[in-house]
Design a protein around this motif. Structure first.
Motif, PDB file in Angstrom:
ATOM      1  N   GLY A  29      -4.824  -6.656  -1.958  1.00 56.50           N
ATOM      2  CA  GLY A  29      -3.748  -7.338  -1.311  1.00 56.50           C
ATOM      3  C   GLY A  29      -2.758  -8.032  -2.480  1.00 56.50           C
ATOM      4  N   LEU A  30      -1.612  -7.837  -3.100  1.00 56.57           N
ATOM      5  CA  LEU A  30      -0.771  -8.258  -3.525  1.00 56.57           C
ATOM      6  C   LEU A  30       0.790  -8.403  -3.455  1.00 56.57           C
ATOM      7  N   PHE A  31       1.239  -8.996  -4.095  1.00 58.80           N
ATOM      8  CA  PHE A  31       2.198  -9.027  -3.913  1.00 58.80           C
ATOM      9  C   PHE A  31       3.050  -9.098  -5.033  1.00 58.80           C
ATOM     10  N   ASP A  32       4.414  -8.912  -5.701  1.00 62.89           N
ATOM     11  CA  ASP A  32       4.882  -8.895  -6.724  1.00 62.89           C
ATOM     12  C   ASP A  32       5.905  -8.928  -5.957  1.00 62.89           C
ATOM     13  N   PRO A  33       6.700 -10.271  -7.368  1.00 64.82           N
ATOM     14  CA  PRO A  33       8.395 -10.888  -6.792  1.00 64.82           C
ATOM     15  C   PRO A  33       8.886  -9.803  -7.661  1.00 64.82           C
ATOM     16  N   VAL A  34       7.994  -9.536  -8.626  1.00 67.37           N
ATOM     17  CA  VAL A  34       9.371  -8.820  -9.878  1.00 67.37           C
ATOM     18  C   VAL A  34      10.087  -7.704  -9.440  1.00 67.37           C
ATOM     19  N   LYS A  35       9.062  -6.974  -8.841  1.00 59.57           N
ATOM     20  CA  LYS A  35       9.243  -5.572  -8.319  1.00 59.57           C
ATOM     21  C   LYS A  35       9.196  -4.857  -6.702  1.00 59.57           C
ATOM     22  N   ASN A  36       9.574  -7.049  -6.014  1.00 61.31           N
ATOM     23  CA  ASN A  36       9.785  -6.366  -4.683  1.00 61.31           C
ATOM     24  C   ASN A  36       8.434  -5.684  -4.078  1.00 61.31           C
ATOM     25  N   GLU A  37       7.525  -5.296  -5.191  1.00 62.07           N
ATOM     26  CA  GLU A  37       6.014  -4.423  -3.853  1.00 62.07           C
ATOM     27  C   GLU A  37       4.770  -5.418  -3.120  1.00 62.07           C
ATOM     28  N   ILE A  38       4.310  -4.568  -2.017  1.00 60.64           N
ATOM     29  CA  ILE A  38       3.257  -5.183  -1.618  1.00 60.64           C
ATOM     30  C   ILE A  38       2.522  -4.562  -1.921  1.00 60.64           C
ATOM     31  N   LYS A  39       1.170  -4.765  -2.541  1.00 60.23           N
ATOM     32  CA  LYS A  39       0.083  -3.166  -2.480  1.00 60.23           C
ATOM     33  C   LYS A  39      -1.013  -3.470  -1.367  1.00 60.23           C
ATOM     34  N   ILE A  40      -1.314  -2.490  -1.181  1.00 58.23           N
ATOM     35  CA  ILE A  40      -2.366  -2.557   0.058  1.00 58.23           C
ATOM     36  C   ILE A  40      -3.582  -2.099  -0.387  1.00 58.23           C
ATOM     37  N   ALA A  41      -4.438  -2.300  -0.868  1.00 61.06           N
ATOM     38  CA  ALA A  41      -5.856  -1.500  -0.888  1.00 61.06           C
ATOM     39  C   ALA A  41      -6.702  -0.660   0.168  1.00 61.06           C
ATOM     40  N   GLN A  42      -7.223   0.458  -0.100  1.00 62.53           N
ATOM     41  CA  GLN A  42      -7.726   1.233   1.153  1.00 62.53           C
ATOM     42  C   GLN A  42      -9.273   1.411   0.647  1.00 62.53           C
ATOM     43  N   TYR A  43      -9.839   0.695  -0.867  1.00 62.67           N
ATOM     44  CA  TYR A  43     -10.821   0.742  -0.757  1.00 62.67           C
ATOM     45  C   TYR A  43     -11.205  -0.790  -1.599  1.00 62.67           C
ATOM     46  N   ALA A  44     -12.107  -1.604  -2.059  1.00 64.24           N
ATOM     47  CA  ALA A  44     -13.041  -2.750  -2.976  1.00 64.24           C
ATOM     48  C   ALA A  44     -14.025  -2.428  -3.519  1.00 64.24           C
ATOM     49  N   LEU A  45     -14.290  -3.119  -4.801  1.00 66.22           N
ATOM     50  CA  LEU A  45     -15.462  -2.248  -5.076  1.00 66.22           C
ATOM     51  C   LEU A  45     -16.966  -3.790  -5.021  1.00 66.22           C
TER      52      LEU A  45
END
Length: 106
Positions: A29-45
């Motif tokens: 996952g990743l929180f981007d404070p500039v875009k105000n977005e949380i991204k959550i992966a469905q797959y990992a490598l």
């Protein structure tokens, strides 16, 4: 327990979008404070291959990133260990609440 992740949360009047993506570089996952977005992966490598993340891994990641949002608005920086353990605590509390609700509905 059913793992429900909202499409958006509001923290201190900031709307934070929650976006599901296929993969993220070496992250769940990743929180981007500039875009105000949380991204959550469905797959990992793993060893160069995509592996589907379990529902609990995805839900834990959501809470981990939410705690990064809290940290950002409190201190302007992140603490990985703190976010990870607080996310785990949150899952335990939600599981306990779910068990209480199951008992009430018997």
């Amino acid at each position: 327990m059913k793992y429900i992740i909202p499409k958006e949360i509001t923290i201190l009047k900031h709307k934070i979008k929650v976006i599901h993506v296929r993969t993220l570089d070496d992250k769940f996952g990743l929180f981007d404070p500039v875009k105000n977005e949380i991204k959550i992966a469905q797959y990992a490598l793993s060893n160069g291959k995509e592996v589907v993340l379990s529902p609990i891994q995805i839900f834990h990641t959501f809470w981990h990133e939410v705690f990064h949002v809290f940290q950002w608005f409190y201190e302007g920086e992140y603490n990985e260990g703190q976010s990870q353990i607080y996310a785990g605590f949150m899952l335990e509390i939600l599981d306990a609440m779910n068990e209480i609700n199951k008992d009430k509905n018997k």
